[in-house]
Design a protein around this motif. Sequence first.
Motif, PDB file in Angstrom:
ATOM      1  N   MET A 361      32.526  -0.945  52.738  1.00  0.00           N
ATOM      2  CA  MET A 361      31.466  -0.462  53.546  1.00  0.00           C
ATOM      3  C   MET A 361      30.882   0.924  53.133  1.00  0.00           C
ATOM      4  SD  MET A 361      32.193  -1.338  57.536  1.00  0.00           S
ATOM      5  CE  MET A 361      30.608  -0.758  58.175  1.00  0.00           C
ATOM      6  N   GLY A 362      31.922   1.631  52.713  1.00  0.00           N
ATOM      7  CA  GLY A 362      31.317   3.080  52.022  1.00  0.00           C
ATOM      8  C   GLY A 362      30.792   3.055  50.793  1.00  0.00           C
ATOM      9  N   HIS A 363      31.186   2.025  49.902  1.00  0.00           N
ATOM     10  CA  HIS A 363      30.605   1.550  48.469  1.00  0.00           C
ATOM     11  C   HIS A 363      29.066   0.987  48.902  1.00  0.00           C
ATOM     12  CE1 HIS A 363      33.809   3.044  45.973  1.00  0.00           C
ATOM     13  NE2 HIS A 363      34.773   2.411  46.687  1.00  0.00           N
ATOM     14  N   ALA A 364      28.833   0.166  49.654  1.00  0.00           N
ATOM     15  CA  ALA A 364      27.887  -0.311  49.905  1.00  0.00           C
ATOM     16  C   ALA A 364      26.916   0.671  50.532  1.00  0.00           C
ATOM     17  CB  ALA A 364      28.088  -1.431  50.834  1.00  0.00           C
ATOM     18  N   ALA A 365      27.213   1.373  51.582  1.00  0.00           N
ATOM     19  CA  ALA A 365      26.351   2.773  52.008  1.00  0.00           C
ATOM     20  C   ALA A 365      25.925   3.551  50.926  1.00  0.00           C
ATOM     21  CB  ALA A 365      27.088   3.128  53.159  1.00  0.00           C
ATOM     22  N   ARG A 366      27.017   3.942  50.049  1.00  0.00           N
ATOM     23  CA  ARG A 366      26.466   4.852  48.862  1.00  0.00           C
ATOM     24  C   ARG A 366      25.674   4.278  47.778  1.00  0.00           C
ATOM     25  NH1 ARG A 366      30.567   6.768  44.087  1.00  0.00           N
ATOM     26  NH2 ARG A 366      28.994   8.139  43.098  1.00  0.00           N
ATOM     27  N   GLU A 367      25.844   3.086  47.609  1.00  0.00           N
ATOM     28  CA  GLU A 367      24.970   2.267  46.778  1.00  0.00           C
ATOM     29  C   GLU A 367      23.283   2.277  47.312  1.00  0.00           C
ATOM     30  OE1 GLU A 367      24.393  -1.830  44.414  1.00  0.00           O
ATOM     31  OE2 GLU A 367      26.277  -1.467  45.394  1.00  0.00           O
ATOM     32  N   ASN A 368      23.370   2.031  48.561  1.00  0.00           N
ATOM     33  CA  ASN A 368      22.180   1.977  49.147  1.00  0.00           C
ATOM     34  C   ASN A 368      21.499   3.398  49.019  1.00  0.00           C
ATOM     35  OD1 ASN A 368      21.941  -0.869  49.494  1.00  0.00           O
ATOM     36  ND2 ASN A 368      21.867  -0.758  51.557  1.00  0.00           N
ATOM     37  N   VAL A 369      22.206   4.379  49.593  1.00  0.00           N
ATOM     38  CA  VAL A 369      21.610   5.718  49.464  1.00  0.00           C
ATOM     39  C   VAL A 369      21.260   6.213  48.043  1.00  0.00           C
ATOM     40  CG1 VAL A 369      22.223   8.174  49.830  1.00  0.00           C
ATOM     41  CG2 VAL A 369      22.968   6.638  51.505  1.00  0.00           C
ATOM     42  N   ASP A 370      21.873   5.849  47.188  1.00  0.00           N
ATOM     43  CA  ASP A 370      21.514   6.187  45.873  1.00  0.00           C
ATOM     44  C   ASP A 370      20.200   5.374  45.662  1.00  0.00           C
ATOM     45  OD1 ASP A 370      23.523   8.113  45.428  1.00  0.00           O
ATOM     46  OD2 ASP A 370      24.872   6.659  44.437  1.00  0.00           O
ATOM     47  N   GLN A 472      27.823  14.601  48.520  1.00  0.00           N
ATOM     48  CA  GLN A 472      28.392  14.682  49.961  1.00  0.00           C
ATOM     49  C   GLN A 472      29.097  13.313  50.084  1.00  0.00           C
ATOM     50  OE1 GLN A 472      26.075  15.828  53.176  1.00  0.00           O
ATOM     51  NE2 GLN A 472      27.902  16.603  54.318  1.00  0.00           N
ATOM     52  N   LEU A 473      28.315  12.169  50.004  1.00  0.00           N
ATOM     53  CA  LEU A 473      28.844  10.889  50.088  1.00  0.00           C
ATOM     54  C   LEU A 473      29.748  10.292  49.152  1.00  0.00           C
ATOM     55  CD1 LEU A 473      28.509   8.300  51.923  1.00  0.00           C
ATOM     56  CD2 LEU A 473      26.399   7.702  50.799  1.00  0.00           C
ATOM     57  N   ARG A 474      29.557  10.792  47.983  1.00  0.00           N
ATOM     58  CA  ARG A 474      30.628  10.398  47.029  1.00  0.00           C
ATOM     59  C   ARG A 474      31.790  10.925  47.336  1.00  0.00           C
ATOM     60  NH1 ARG A 474      33.240  12.337  42.820  1.00  0.00           N
ATOM     61  NH2 ARG A 474      32.433  14.329  42.920  1.00  0.00           N
ATOM     62  N   LEU A 475      31.948  12.246  47.600  1.00  0.00           N
ATOM     63  CA  LEU A 475      33.231  12.593  47.949  1.00  0.00           C
ATOM     64  C   LEU A 475      33.809  12.185  49.391  1.00  0.00           C
ATOM     65  CD1 LEU A 475      32.160  16.588  47.317  1.00  0.00           C
ATOM     66  CD2 LEU A 475      33.837  15.231  45.869  1.00  0.00           C
ATOM     67  N   THR A 476      32.902  11.832  50.045  1.00  0.00           N
ATOM     68  CA  THR A 476      33.373  11.047  51.385  1.00  0.00           C
ATOM     69  C   THR A 476      34.214   9.847  51.088  1.00  0.00           C
ATOM     70  OG1 THR A 476      31.559  12.180  52.730  1.00  0.00           O
ATOM     71  CG2 THR A 476      32.504  10.135  53.527  1.00  0.00           C
ATOM     72  N   VAL A 477      33.363   9.042  50.380  1.00  0.00           N
ATOM     73  CA  VAL A 477      33.846   7.550  49.998  1.00  0.00           C
ATOM     74  C   VAL A 477      35.149   7.742  49.225  1.00  0.00           C
ATOM     75  CG1 VAL A 477      33.538   5.314  48.675  1.00  0.00           C
ATOM     76  CG2 VAL A 477      31.505   6.703  50.352  1.00  0.00           C
ATOM     77  N   GLU A 478      35.222   8.623  48.341  1.00  0.00           N
ATOM     78  CA  GLU A 478      36.336   8.859  47.472  1.00  0.00           C
ATOM     79  C   GLU A 478      37.533   9.398  48.246  1.00  0.00           C
ATOM     80  OE1 GLU A 478      37.935  11.823  43.629  1.00  0.00           O
ATOM     81  OE2 GLU A 478      35.849  11.113  43.902  1.00  0.00           O
TER      82      GLU A 478
END
Length: 591
Positions: A361-370, A472-478
């Motif tokens: 879910m985190g990867h999908a959310a990050r892809e959509n934000v970008d 911020q989201l990249r660090l969060t997901v990682e």
Amino acid sequence: MEFDALSLIRMAGGLALFLYGMTLMGSGLERAAGPSLEHTLERVAGNTFRALVTGIAVTAVIQSSSAATVMVVGFVNAGILTLRQSVGVILGANIGTTITAQLLRLDSSGAVGDSLPLQLIKPKNLAWLAVLAGVCVLLRGKGKRNRPGAEVLLGFGLLFIGMATMESAMAPLAQLPWIQNLFAAAANPATGVLVGAAVTAVLQSSSASVGILQALSTTGAVSWAAAIPIILGQNIGTCVTALLSAAGTSKNARRAASIHLYFNLIGSAAFLVGVYTLQYTIGFPFFKESIGKAGIANFHTLFNVCATLLFLPFTGALVRLAERTVPADPQAPDPLGRLEPRFLYTPSLALEQARLCVADMGHAARENVDACLQALSGGSALPEERFAKNEAFLDRAEVEIGKYLVAIQGDLPEALRRMHAELLHSLSDFEKIGDYAQNIFEHARDVRAEGLFFSQTAAAELRAMGAAVSEQLRLTVEGYETRQADTARLVEPLEEVVDDLKDLLKARHIARLSNGECRIQSGIVFLDVVHDLEKIGDHCENLAVYTIQLCEGSGQFDPHSFSKRAYRSSAAFQDAVQRCRNQYLAPAEQL
């Protein structure tokens, strides 16, 4: 002595006791072993011999090759085991399932003496002591600690009591003409295989059907000629459970079930050819004679051991055959396929699979934000199809993972309880990030459709804030995926800067609106986007705090209490905030 309605009732009751005893003993042993059984399977590496031994051990404990194979199908479906790793476990499971038949042969008649101690060690007599001990443990035991041991004792006792009841009820069957005709027909290899496969498919347990055959053998009506094809058919019939469990799963899970079928199907065919070739050339003097419980157990073991030795050098060929039978799926596997119902009774495994799904879910959310930030900055064509697919996944995942977490059984220990709570919090935050990305994406679509535009300064400001939130989201997901508290701690300094950027950008844009430097419609979109970006940052902060607190052993998961900790006033934190301000806030202030 005639076979009447009362005998039929006694036989059915004995069968019920036998099946229930076998199930109870297996479940008791599995509970006593705890999660170690599943973790043992999970740790199977590429070593085929180690996988083989693991399959034997696990199946010997749970008393069912069907259950062990279903477990393997679940691991393959969840991506824990590869298809090639599963082969050794499946081969071992077929050997492990013979333990039940060998256990039942212990009660074969023999000279044991008339003394009480010697009579008591006979399983059919020892069974009553086991039941007595199991009931005493259940009645005197407190809580659930002693329950698995009591189930093992009760299951062992009921298994042999049921077998003894069936044997006594079946004794008159040997005199019935239709029984004699049935086993005469079963001496035909094709008929015998079909009978054995059908009975086992109905019972969904080769151990149970072999046990019934052993009970029938005490009547003297079963010959070697009839028993051999029936036993081979029983090994084929046990594959039905794994095939049913693989329905609707991934292609590799279906392939694992196919390997189980091919092993028993090809092995049985080879054994039939070998046995009957020898019978018609050399001849077995005992072929027409009655077979006993020991003979059935030994042949059952012989077949599975020989078939395993036959297939060990050709595990790669088995995999290729399964891959041809179940062709590659043109669609990508569903990430939520990890949510295996089979793992619900092993919370540690179930929670780990749920965590991996939340990370998706985190990867999908990050892809959509970008994607939405790129669309807002005037990039090329909007990736609407990919964006919609990610958003649909986030919505579905929140529901499915939530249901899965609620369904996890058992009293969780403290560490797993914290993980369970963290997952429930995290999946909601990732889904909310997706919702705010959806808002920004729709604003980008409106900007293009209505011909709106931002001033160069406003566009540069949005890019600056978007870059901070994206990092911020990249660090969060990682940090969430790797469970690294140090990575998660880098999110909070960025949150300080994102809040500062929000205040700066709002104040500047309101000033531009007042001076007439910006159109009202564009201004509203600008402020909405700033709000959405700031909210994404808030949820990133929540997720980072969950990761840190889980790593530190806290069960509160309270971002507000975390924000008041000394960490925020520490020199390291202030240095991190200053670095982020220099990177993101200072350039925005200079626009």
